[in-house]
Design an enzyme around this catalytic site. Structure first.
Site, mmCIF file in Angstrom:
data_model
loop_
_atom_site.group_PDB
_atom_site.id
_atom_site.type_symbol
_atom_site.label_atom_id
_atom_site.label_comp_id
_atom_site.label_asym_id
_atom_site.label_seq_id
_atom_site.Cartn_x
_atom_site.Cartn_y
_atom_site.Cartn_z
ATOM 1 N N LEU A 137 -2.898 -7.351 -10.521
ATOM 2 C CA LEU A 137 -1.455 -7.216 -10.354
ATOM 3 C C LEU A 137 -0.971 -6.256 -11.426
ATOM 4 O O LEU A 137 -1.518 -6.227 -12.535
ATOM 5 C CB LEU A 137 -0.750 -8.575 -10.525
ATOM 6 C CG LEU A 137 -1.022 -9.651 -9.465
ATOM 7 C CD1 LEU A 137 -0.276 -10.935 -9.840
ATOM 8 C CD2 LEU A 137 -0.603 -9.193 -8.085
ATOM 9 N N ASP A 138 0.061 -5.488 -11.107
ATOM 10 C CA ASP A 138 0.645 -4.602 -12.110
ATOM 11 C C ASP A 138 1.159 -5.417 -13.292
ATOM 12 O O ASP A 138 1.481 -6.612 -13.164
ATOM 13 C CB ASP A 138 1.806 -3.808 -11.512
ATOM 14 C CG ASP A 138 1.360 -2.865 -10.407
ATOM 15 O OD1 ASP A 138 0.186 -2.468 -10.414
ATOM 16 O OD2 ASP A 138 2.191 -2.547 -9.539
ATOM 17 N N LYS A 139 1.281 -4.774 -14.435
ATOM 18 C CA LYS A 139 1.700 -5.441 -15.665
ATOM 19 C C LYS A 139 2.965 -6.267 -15.467
ATOM 20 O O LYS A 139 3.053 -7.414 -15.916
ATOM 21 C CB LYS A 139 1.918 -4.402 -16.769
ATOM 22 C CG LYS A 139 2.446 -4.964 -18.075
ATOM 23 C CD LYS A 139 2.690 -3.872 -19.109
ATOM 24 C CE LYS A 139 3.270 -4.431 -20.401
ATOM 25 N NZ LYS A 139 3.546 -3.367 -21.394
ATOM 26 N N ARG A 236 5.042 -1.224 -3.819
ATOM 27 C CA ARG A 236 6.050 -0.384 -4.463
ATOM 28 C C ARG A 236 6.117 0.993 -3.803
ATOM 29 O O ARG A 236 7.209 1.525 -3.543
ATOM 30 C CB ARG A 236 5.732 -0.245 -5.953
ATOM 31 C CG ARG A 236 5.742 -1.579 -6.692
ATOM 32 C CD ARG A 236 5.081 -1.500 -8.055
ATOM 33 N NE ARG A 236 5.789 -0.601 -8.954
ATOM 34 C CZ ARG A 236 5.325 -0.220 -10.133
ATOM 35 N NH1 ARG A 236 4.131 -0.642 -10.555
ATOM 36 N NH2 ARG A 236 6.034 0.587 -10.902
#
Length: 319
Positions: A137-139, A236
């Site tokens: 997962l992105d930060k 996104r």
């Protein structure tokens, strides 16, 4: 003690013409290319049952078989970082990742990552590539991740991800009012001018996102997205491609848009929302040990709940 890794993958026809080490890097993505190259040279990774050279071409249809000894990875230090454990047994660990936690060490983030936390939580993960991490997962994205605690479990989960049988569902809050749900089938790759960004591009890898409307507001929409593929920044990029970027997305979000006549509290939260409004809410996969399908859910974090409350109040007040 070193573990023995056994796995096999069939080379898809689409990889015809690639070098063996390139194909192996795609098919055994949880191992570094250098490690795979070393296994090829040692005869631990074979092509249709025979030793081969890393530069040898593949044509599609061959079987890559891996039988190798995996030593403990001592490059990364365990760190006592709290983990929200949703489920754990001898084979898998499911966590609810908070915003701000980087998954894997990289340039600019050498420590303080989920990987460091996992090594502290379960020291035996030093013997599993990438400490058992099979997806990311992105930060600033919150929510569910599954971690493999054994090589067998890791192989099973990676194969499920490649076969697109792992179900991953996300909550997102985007800019703009969607009229209906749908699907985005658009390849994603590196942005041609900005290497830190991803983009919809003809040269990218296949990427499919399904989405449906949960709730509409005056100028925003709460949507639920289901991934078929797992490309970097996929939701996104795909929602921005549809011109419905996520609230708070610093990379793909575009200009701030405020509902006309909005009250100051809503304006403030929209201006200052600190991250992309994205949460991995549901995760389902076949348990590597039992063979049963397991399903996990994570409630929305407080910041997203508050954002939705403000948007809902604005919608009800102004209609």
């Amino acid at each position: 003690m070193p573990q023995i890794l056994e796995a096999q993958q069939r080379v898809p026809d689409a990889m015809a013409g690639l070098r063996l080490d390139q194909a192996a890097a795609e098919l055994f993505a949880d191992h570094s290319r250098e490690r795979l190259k070393a296994w090829i040279k040692a005869g631990d990774l074979t092509l249709d049952g025979r030793p081969a050279k890393p530069k040898e071409k593949v044509y599609g249809g061959e079987w890559l078989r891996l039988n190798a000894e995996v030593a403990e990875d001592t490059r990364f230090e365990p760190e006592d970082i709290p983990l929200a454990v949703v489920y754990e047994d001898d084979e898998v660990l499911v966590i609810d990742k908070p915003a701000g936690l980087v998954v894997h060490p990289a340039a600019g983030n050498p420590d303080g990552t989920l990987l460091n936390a996992l090594l502290h939580h379960c020291p035996a993960l030093a013997g599993v590539p990438r400490a058992g991490i099979v997806h990311r997962l992105d930060k600033e994205t919150t929510g569910l991740m599954v971690v493999a605690k054994t090589l067998t479990a890791q192989t099973s989960l990676v194969e499920q991800l490649q076969a697109r049988t792992v179900s991953r569902e996300y909550d997102a809050v985007c800019v703009g009012v969607m009229t209906a749900g749908g699907s985005v089938n658009a390849p994603i790759g590196r942005h041609p001018k900005d290497r830190k960004r991803q983009a919809v591009t003809a040269s990218g890898k296949p990427a499919v996102t399904h989405y449906r409307v949960v709730e509409r507001f005056r100028a925003h929409t709460h949507v639920r997205c289901r991934l078929e593929t797992g490309r970097t920044h996929q939701i996104r990029v795909h929602l921005a491609h549809l011109r419905y970027p996520l609230i708070g997305d610093p990379v793909y979000g575009g200009r701030l848009k405020l509902p006309p006549g909005a009250a100051e509290p809503l304006k403030e939260i929209l201006r200052e929302f600190p991250r992309q409004a994205l949460h991995a809410r549901k995760l389902a996969f076949v348990h590597p040990g039992s063979g049963e399908t397991v399903i996990f859910r994570a409630s929305l974090p407080d910041d997203l709940l508050m954002l939705l409350d403000y948007l809902r109040d604005d919608h009800e007040t102004m209609r």
